[in-house]
Scaffold this active site. Structure first.
Site, PDB file in Angstrom:
ATOM      1  N   LEU A 132       0.107 -24.120 -17.468  1.00 49.51           N
ATOM      2  CA  LEU A 132      -0.551 -25.182 -16.709  1.00 49.51           C
ATOM      3  C   LEU A 132      -2.037 -25.202 -17.026  1.00 49.51           C
ATOM      4  CD1 LEU A 132       0.178 -26.225 -13.092  1.00 49.51           C
ATOM      5  CD2 LEU A 132      -2.170 -26.163 -13.915  1.00 49.51           C
ATOM      6  N   HIS A 235      -7.305 -14.631 -11.265  1.00 46.35           N
ATOM      7  CA  HIS A 235      -8.573 -15.180 -11.720  1.00 46.35           C
ATOM      8  C   HIS A 235      -9.019 -16.269 -10.737  1.00 46.35           C
ATOM      9  CE1 HIS A 235     -11.380 -17.439 -14.261  1.00 46.35           C
ATOM     10  NE2 HIS A 235     -11.413 -16.408 -15.079  1.00 46.35           N
TER      11      HIS A 235
END
Length: 350
Positions: A132, A235
């Site tokens: 993605l 992240h």
């Protein structure tokens, strides 16, 4: 009430094609590091498009090594602005399983719980949502919602192509210098290469790295605190994707990525919100305006897949959609679509 980004059927998901290569290269070039399934290599990306086109064209009775890529287009721009993917099965993959062992001594009255990382091999296994990525200028406009959730409607339309479980690997913590604390302390001891290079090799020669990493357990308490605190953390740029999966009833597993220590989320396919709450209905009316309808994520039921955010009006005799929506989904009167409410408006984009 929808924001201006969600004007009816202004954005559409479709299978990737050869003409999308240059746009895909541009999107991938914006990624810093850590999205292993989108290598910054024109030939490899070209092969990914070929593999995806082949998967969409094949007749599939049970999931194998098929890889599907979807792209996102918006009416405001002629270019592709995002990409997302599905793996029918994960194939062979390595990861670390986090376990806890207990040690105690009655003589001195001490009881300890110690976290341990065990190298684990997954073969065959679950399906995976992956790859993605959204062009930077669109990341504040909620297009990631359509890019991500559309994959679950594809799984619902073709359940025979996917497994009973779906996983999603979240990108782990990487600093501004593209260094992974997890890799630098663990993986780099066995391969004298930087994380970015390891990330690339993980895609091109995955088995080579897995074969060379020792299978002995790693005691987390022996690692530096800076590494301990990033194990199982996503992240910062991946947090919205993680929150969206959580709203889809994914939960964090006890597995983390082999390279950056990022968390791996999992869900039973049938319990994923978009899949379990979606309905199938027949188009009874195509009109100039369906503004009386509720907002849904809607798709056709073909391998030539189309998915958009639009308004659908439920009537006793069938569904009504606008002509614009019918054109975007490539649907005619009398055909069926599947549709599902959007997640409750939310904190997922904060």
């Amino acid at each position: 009430m929808m924001t201006k980004e969600w004007q009816e059927a202004t954005a559409v998901i479709r299978p990737i094609c050869n003409d999308d290569l240059d746009a895909l290269i541009d999107i991938v070039s914006e990624i810093s590091a850590g999205v292993t399934s989108l290598p910054k290599d024109k030939d490899l990306l070209k092969k990914k498009i070929y593999d995806s086109s082949k998967a969409f064209a094949e007749e599939v009775a049970t999931p194998a090594n098929e890889s599907y890529l979807f792209v996102l287009q918006h009416s405001d721009t002629p270019s592709v602005i995002g990409v997302s993917g599905l793996l029918a099965t994960v194939g062979t993959a390595g990861c670390y399983q986090i376990d806890t062992i207990e040690k105690s001594s009655k003589a001195i009255g001490i009881h300890m719980k110690i976290k341990v990382l065990y190298l684990t091999m997954v073969r065959g296994g679950p399906s995976e949502v992956c790859s993605l990525c959204l062009a930077k200028q669109w990341r504040e406009k909620k297009m990631g919602l359509l890019l991500s959730l559309s994959r679950f409607l594809f799984i619902r339309a073709f359940p025979e192509r996917f497994g009973d479980k779906v996983i999603g690997r979240m990108r782990g913590v990487i600093d501004k210098q593209l260094r992974s604390p997890f890799w630098d302390v663990i993986g780099k001891n066995f391969f004298d290469i930087d994380f970015s290079e390891a990330d690339y090799i993980a895609y091109t020669h995955k088995d080579a790295i897995i074969d060379l990493i020792p299978a002995h357990p790693i005691y987390v308490s022996l690692l530096p605190p800076s590494v301990q605190e990033v194990i199982g953390k996503s992240h910062a740029n991946t947090i919205p994707a993680q929150k969206l999966l959580e709203k889809e009833h994914f939960t964090c597993s006890d597995y983390v990525d082999l390279f950056d220590g990022g968390p791996i989320f999992e869900a039973s396919t049938k319990t994923i919100r978009t899949i379990s709450q979606a309905k199938t209905g027949r188009i009874q009316e195509i009109c100039d305006d369906s503004s009386a309808g509720e907002w849904y994520l809607a798709s056709n039921l073909r391998l030539d897949f189309r998915c958009t955010v639009t308004q659908v009006l439920e009537k006793e005799e069938g569904l009504a959609i606008s002509l614009k929506t019918a054109n975007v989904l490539q649907i005619k009167k009398g055909e069926e679509i599947q549709y599902v409410p959007l997640p409750t408006k939310s904190s997922i984009w904060k």
